[in-house]
Structure formats: C-alpha cells, structure tokens
Design a protein around this motif. Structure first.
Motif, PDB file in Angstrom:
ATOM      1  N   THR A  45     -12.463  -6.652 -18.946  1.00  0.00           N
ATOM      2  CA  THR A  45     -11.284  -6.993 -18.154  1.00  0.00           C
ATOM      3  C   THR A  45     -11.711  -7.045 -16.694  1.00  0.00           C
ATOM      4  O   THR A  45     -12.313  -6.103 -16.184  1.00  0.00           O
ATOM      5  CB  THR A  45     -10.166  -5.948 -18.335  1.00  0.00           C
ATOM      6  OG1 THR A  45      -9.815  -5.881 -19.717  1.00  0.00           O
ATOM      7  CG2 THR A  45      -8.942  -6.306 -17.518  1.00  0.00           C
ATOM      8  N   THR A  46     -11.406  -8.144 -16.044  1.00  0.00           N
ATOM      9  CA  THR A  46     -11.675  -8.308 -14.631  1.00  0.00           C
ATOM     10  C   THR A  46     -10.345  -8.271 -13.890  1.00  0.00           C
ATOM     11  O   THR A  46      -9.417  -8.989 -14.254  1.00  0.00           O
ATOM     12  CB  THR A  46     -12.392  -9.642 -14.362  1.00  0.00           C
ATOM     13  OG1 THR A  46     -13.635  -9.629 -15.074  1.00  0.00           O
ATOM     14  CG2 THR A  46     -12.650  -9.853 -12.885  1.00  0.00           C
ATOM     15  N   THR A  47     -10.245  -7.428 -12.869  1.00  0.00           N
ATOM     16  CA  THR A  47      -9.009  -7.280 -12.102  1.00  0.00           C
ATOM     17  C   THR A  47      -9.298  -7.561 -10.631  1.00  0.00           C
ATOM     18  O   THR A  47     -10.136  -6.908 -10.024  1.00  0.00           O
ATOM     19  CB  THR A  47      -8.447  -5.851 -12.243  1.00  0.00           C
ATOM     20  OG1 THR A  47      -8.258  -5.562 -13.634  1.00  0.00           O
ATOM     21  CG2 THR A  47      -7.130  -5.702 -11.511  1.00  0.00           C
ATOM     22  N   LEU A  48      -8.605  -8.541 -10.091  1.00  0.00           N
ATOM     23  CA  LEU A  48      -8.686  -8.885  -8.668  1.00  0.00           C
ATOM     24  C   LEU A  48      -7.250  -8.889  -8.152  1.00  0.00           C
ATOM     25  O   LEU A  48      -6.438  -9.713  -8.582  1.00  0.00           O
ATOM     26  CB  LEU A  48      -9.330 -10.256  -8.466  1.00  0.00           C
ATOM     27  CG  LEU A  48     -10.686 -10.476  -9.137  1.00  0.00           C
ATOM     28  CD1 LEU A  48     -11.092 -11.938  -9.053  1.00  0.00           C
ATOM     29  CD2 LEU A  48     -11.734  -9.601  -8.501  1.00  0.00           C
ATOM     30  N   ARG A  49      -6.914  -7.963  -7.244  1.00  0.00           N
ATOM     31  CA  ARG A  49      -5.532  -7.853  -6.781  1.00  0.00           C
ATOM     32  C   ARG A  49      -5.483  -7.660  -5.270  1.00  0.00           C
ATOM     33  O   ARG A  49      -6.319  -6.965  -4.699  1.00  0.00           O
ATOM     34  CB  ARG A  49      -4.831  -6.646  -7.415  1.00  0.00           C
ATOM     35  CG  ARG A  49      -4.702  -6.724  -8.900  1.00  0.00           C
ATOM     36  CD  ARG A  49      -3.832  -5.648  -9.458  1.00  0.00           C
ATOM     37  NE  ARG A  49      -4.058  -4.344  -8.859  1.00  0.00           N
ATOM     38  CZ  ARG A  49      -3.688  -3.204  -9.407  1.00  0.00           C
ATOM     39  NH1 ARG A  49      -3.093  -3.193 -10.562  1.00  0.00           N
ATOM     40  NH2 ARG A  49      -3.908  -2.067  -8.811  1.00  0.00           N
ATOM     41  N   ASP A  50      -4.466  -8.248  -4.656  1.00  0.00           N
ATOM     42  CA  ASP A  50      -4.164  -7.943  -3.263  1.00  0.00           C
ATOM     43  C   ASP A  50      -3.602  -6.535  -3.191  1.00  0.00           C
ATOM     44  O   ASP A  50      -3.073  -6.009  -4.178  1.00  0.00           O
ATOM     45  CB  ASP A  50      -3.119  -8.912  -2.710  1.00  0.00           C
ATOM     46  CG  ASP A  50      -3.697 -10.279  -2.394  1.00  0.00           C
ATOM     47  OD1 ASP A  50      -4.933 -10.404  -2.343  1.00  0.00           O
ATOM     48  OD2 ASP A  50      -2.902 -11.216  -2.196  1.00  0.00           O
ATOM     49  N   GLY A  51      -3.648  -5.950  -2.018  1.00  0.00           N
ATOM     50  CA  GLY A  51      -3.073  -4.628  -1.822  1.00  0.00           C
ATOM     51  C   GLY A  51      -1.558  -4.675  -1.775  1.00  0.00           C
ATOM     52  O   GLY A  51      -0.949  -5.718  -1.501  1.00  0.00           O
ATOM     53  N   PHE A  52      -0.950  -3.530  -2.034  1.00  0.00           N
ATOM     54  CA  PHE A  52       0.503  -3.404  -1.951  1.00  0.00           C
ATOM     55  C   PHE A  52       0.928  -3.272  -0.487  1.00  0.00           C
ATOM     56  O   PHE A  52       0.138  -2.901   0.378  1.00  0.00           O
ATOM     57  CB  PHE A  52       0.970  -2.158  -2.709  1.00  0.00           C
ATOM     58  CG  PHE A  52       0.915  -2.299  -4.198  1.00  0.00           C
ATOM     59  CD1 PHE A  52       1.870  -3.027  -4.878  1.00  0.00           C
ATOM     60  CD2 PHE A  52      -0.091  -1.680  -4.922  1.00  0.00           C
ATOM     61  CE1 PHE A  52       1.830  -3.148  -6.254  1.00  0.00           C
ATOM     62  CE2 PHE A  52      -0.144  -1.789  -6.298  1.00  0.00           C
ATOM     63  CZ  PHE A  52       0.821  -2.531  -6.967  1.00  0.00           C
ATOM     64  N   ALA A  53       2.203  -3.541  -0.241  1.00  0.00           N
ATOM     65  CA  ALA A  53       2.778  -3.267   1.077  1.00  0.00           C
ATOM     66  C   ALA A  53       2.818  -1.754   1.273  1.00  0.00           C
ATOM     67  O   ALA A  53       3.012  -0.998   0.326  1.00  0.00           O
ATOM     68  CB  ALA A  53       4.179  -3.858   1.166  1.00  0.00           C
ATOM     69  N   ALA A  54       2.604  -1.310   2.504  1.00  0.00           N
ATOM     70  CA  ALA A  54       2.521   0.125   2.782  1.00  0.00           C
ATOM     71  C   ALA A  54       3.382   0.474   3.991  1.00  0.00           C
ATOM     72  O   ALA A  54       3.495  -0.311   4.929  1.00  0.00           O
ATOM     73  CB  ALA A  54       1.070   0.532   3.021  1.00  0.00           C
ATOM     74  N   PRO A  55       3.963   1.678   3.989  1.00  0.00           N
ATOM     75  CA  PRO A  55       4.826   2.078   5.105  1.00  0.00           C
ATOM     76  C   PRO A  55       4.031   2.514   6.331  1.00  0.00           C
ATOM     77  O   PRO A  55       2.863   2.867   6.246  1.00  0.00           O
ATOM     78  CB  PRO A  55       5.608   3.259   4.524  1.00  0.00           C
ATOM     79  CG  PRO A  55       4.694   3.841   3.497  1.00  0.00           C
ATOM     80  CD  PRO A  55       3.930   2.673   2.919  1.00  0.00           C
ATOM     81  N   LEU A  56       4.700   2.496   7.455  1.00  0.00           N
ATOM     82  CA  LEU A  56       4.162   3.031   8.698  1.00  0.00           C
ATOM     83  C   LEU A  56       5.325   3.713   9.408  1.00  0.00           C
ATOM     84  O   LEU A  56       6.319   3.065   9.726  1.00  0.00           O
ATOM     85  CB  LEU A  56       3.576   1.928   9.567  1.00  0.00           C
ATOM     86  CG  LEU A  56       2.948   2.388  10.880  1.00  0.00           C
ATOM     87  CD1 LEU A  56       1.743   3.274  10.608  1.00  0.00           C
ATOM     88  CD2 LEU A  56       2.546   1.193  11.717  1.00  0.00           C
ATOM     89  N   LEU A  57       5.212   5.015   9.634  1.00  0.00           N
ATOM     90  CA  LEU A  57       6.319   5.801  10.180  1.00  0.00           C
ATOM     91  C   LEU A  57       5.827   6.729  11.277  1.00  0.00           C
ATOM     92  O   LEU A  57       4.676   7.146  11.277  1.00  0.00           O
ATOM     93  CB  LEU A  57       6.961   6.651   9.071  1.00  0.00           C
ATOM     94  CG  LEU A  57       7.468   5.905   7.840  1.00  0.00           C
ATOM     95  CD1 LEU A  57       7.786   6.888   6.729  1.00  0.00           C
ATOM     96  CD2 LEU A  57       8.681   5.070   8.177  1.00  0.00           C
ATOM     97  N   THR A  58       6.727   7.063  12.187  1.00  0.00           N
ATOM     98  CA  THR A  58       6.446   8.132  13.139  1.00  0.00           C
ATOM     99  C   THR A  58       6.947   9.428  12.520  1.00  0.00           C
ATOM    100  O   THR A  58       7.691   9.408  11.546  1.00  0.00           O
ATOM    101  CB  THR A  58       7.172   7.895  14.482  1.00  0.00           C
ATOM    102  OG1 THR A  58       8.571   8.039  14.268  1.00  0.00           O
ATOM    103  CG2 THR A  58       6.866   6.523  15.049  1.00  0.00           C
ATOM    104  N   PHE A  59       6.517  10.543  13.050  1.00  0.00           N
ATOM    105  CA  PHE A  59       6.991  11.827  12.527  1.00  0.00           C
ATOM    106  C   PHE A  59       7.769  12.604  13.583  1.00  0.00           C
ATOM    107  O   PHE A  59       7.854  13.804  13.553  1.00  0.00           O
ATOM    108  CB  PHE A  59       5.814  12.639  11.978  1.00  0.00           C
ATOM    109  CG  PHE A  59       5.284  12.062  10.704  1.00  0.00           C
ATOM    110  CD1 PHE A  59       5.930  12.255   9.506  1.00  0.00           C
ATOM    111  CD2 PHE A  59       4.133  11.282  10.715  1.00  0.00           C
ATOM    112  CE1 PHE A  59       5.453  11.699   8.324  1.00  0.00           C
ATOM    113  CE2 PHE A  59       3.643  10.724   9.544  1.00  0.00           C
ATOM    114  CZ  PHE A  59       4.307  10.940   8.344  1.00  0.00           C
ATOM    115  N   GLY A  60       8.358  11.862  14.514  1.00  0.00           N
ATOM    116  CA  GLY A  60       9.253  12.461  15.500  1.00  0.00           C
ATOM    117  C   GLY A  60      10.666  11.967  15.238  1.00  0.00           C
ATOM    118  O   GLY A  60      10.893  11.105  14.403  1.00  0.00           O
TER     119      GLY A  60
END
Length: 192
Positions: A45-60
């Motif tokens: 099995t060969t798997t080639l995938r784009d990455g998932f969307a990911a969050p970006l948050l501040t912690f304040g």
C-alpha cells in the motif's frame, strides 16, 4: 460567526492511496533453486497525503471574554519549512498578537500540517508441503524507504509553531494515521 469560518481540522486537500498485489513472473523449470525462486508475490500500500488543517491559537485572554484561546492576526503569507527543527514550522512573521479587547483576524485552522508519504511493501510465498499442508513466509516493510513524516505543529503562540513529534507509528492516531520510521516484520505460518 464570520470570525469562526475556516477549515475543519479534518480538511485534507489531496490523498492518494494505492494498493497492489503482483505475482512475480518466473520461468518454471526443474531443480531446487528454481523451486525456491518461483511463486513469490509482491504486495503493498502506497499512501501519499497532504497534511490536515491545523489550529493556531494564543494562550492569553486578549479578547477579554475568558476563553484564553484567541486566534492571532494574520499579517502576511504563511511560509513553511522542515529543514531546521529548532525554528518554527510556520513563519512567525506571518502572525501578530491581537490587540487587547479584540479577536484576531486569522481564520479557523490557518496552518497546513506536513503531509505523509509511506510505502508499505510485503514479499510473500506459500510453499506446498504435500496436499494439505502449506508453509507461508512473508516479510513486510512498513515505510520501506524510511521517508520522514511529521506530526502537526504545536498550536501554541504564533511564534512557537514548532514541529515537536514525528507521525504516529501505529494506526491509533485517528487524526494523522501511520507514518513512523521504517519497521520490518517477518512472519511464518503453517496451515493444514
């Protein structure tokens, strides 16, 4: 509501998964060497995938509403790098802390995590030992070419979007899936 519009964390633009089984051709003739060399099968099995969307948050609590996870401001195009792991994966100059009392203008999940490339390959053969007994030998190479695969960046403040882990090496990570370092497995089975 408009500020919460954006990519789902399961958003993946392209995925190619190819599964194959190939009987290796071999000219059949007599002799012990010929017996050992024939009837092998290659599969994988060969798997080639784009990455998932990911969050970006501040912690304040810049917004002042008590949620402590405000989105930053997007101030430029996002540039990615995977060559220096002491540096952020996403360009910190692309983001800025929002002013107190405001929400950031970045959309939901603005980052794209690294993609995945894995080649899982097996070589196997079943040897007939009489009419009712078979001996199967298989060797499997998971991520056969040892391609580096990385997990999502940490969703921390805009200046610390570091890659801190490799991809999961098993199928238990439902968000990212397989992608650990090369693993080789040998298997033998007798059936009667």
């Amino acid at each position: 509501m408009k500020g919460s519009y954006g990519n789902s964390e399961f958003d993946q633009r392209r995925a190619f998964i190819f599964t194959y089984v190939y009987d290796i051709p071999f000219r059949k003739s007599g002799g012990a060497l010929n017996y050992l060399a024939r009837d092998w099968q290659l599969s994988g099995t060969t798997t080639l995938r784009d990455g998932f969307a990911a969050p970006l948050l501040t912690f304040g609590d810049e917004s002042g509403v008590g949620n402590f996870h405000t989105r930053p401001n997007c101030v430029g195009p996002i540039h990615y790098q995977l060559s220096d792991f002491s540096q952020p994966y996403a360009s910190p100059s692309s983001f800025a802390e929002p002013a107190n009392g405001t929400f950031g203008n970045c959309p939901r999940d603005p980052l794209v995590a690294p993609g995945l490339q894995a080649w899982d390959i097996s070589l196997q053969r079943t040897f007939k030992l009489g009419e009712r007994v078979g001996f199967e030998f298989r060797t499997s190479f998971f991520n056969a070419f040892n391609h580096p695969n990385f997990a999502e960046p940490a969703p921390g403040p805009a200046n610390s979007t570091l890659i801190t882990a490799s991809a999961d090496d098993g199928s238990f990570d439902s968000h990212f899936g397989v992608g650990g370092p090369r693993n080789i497995q040998f298997m033998a089975k007798i059936s009667w």
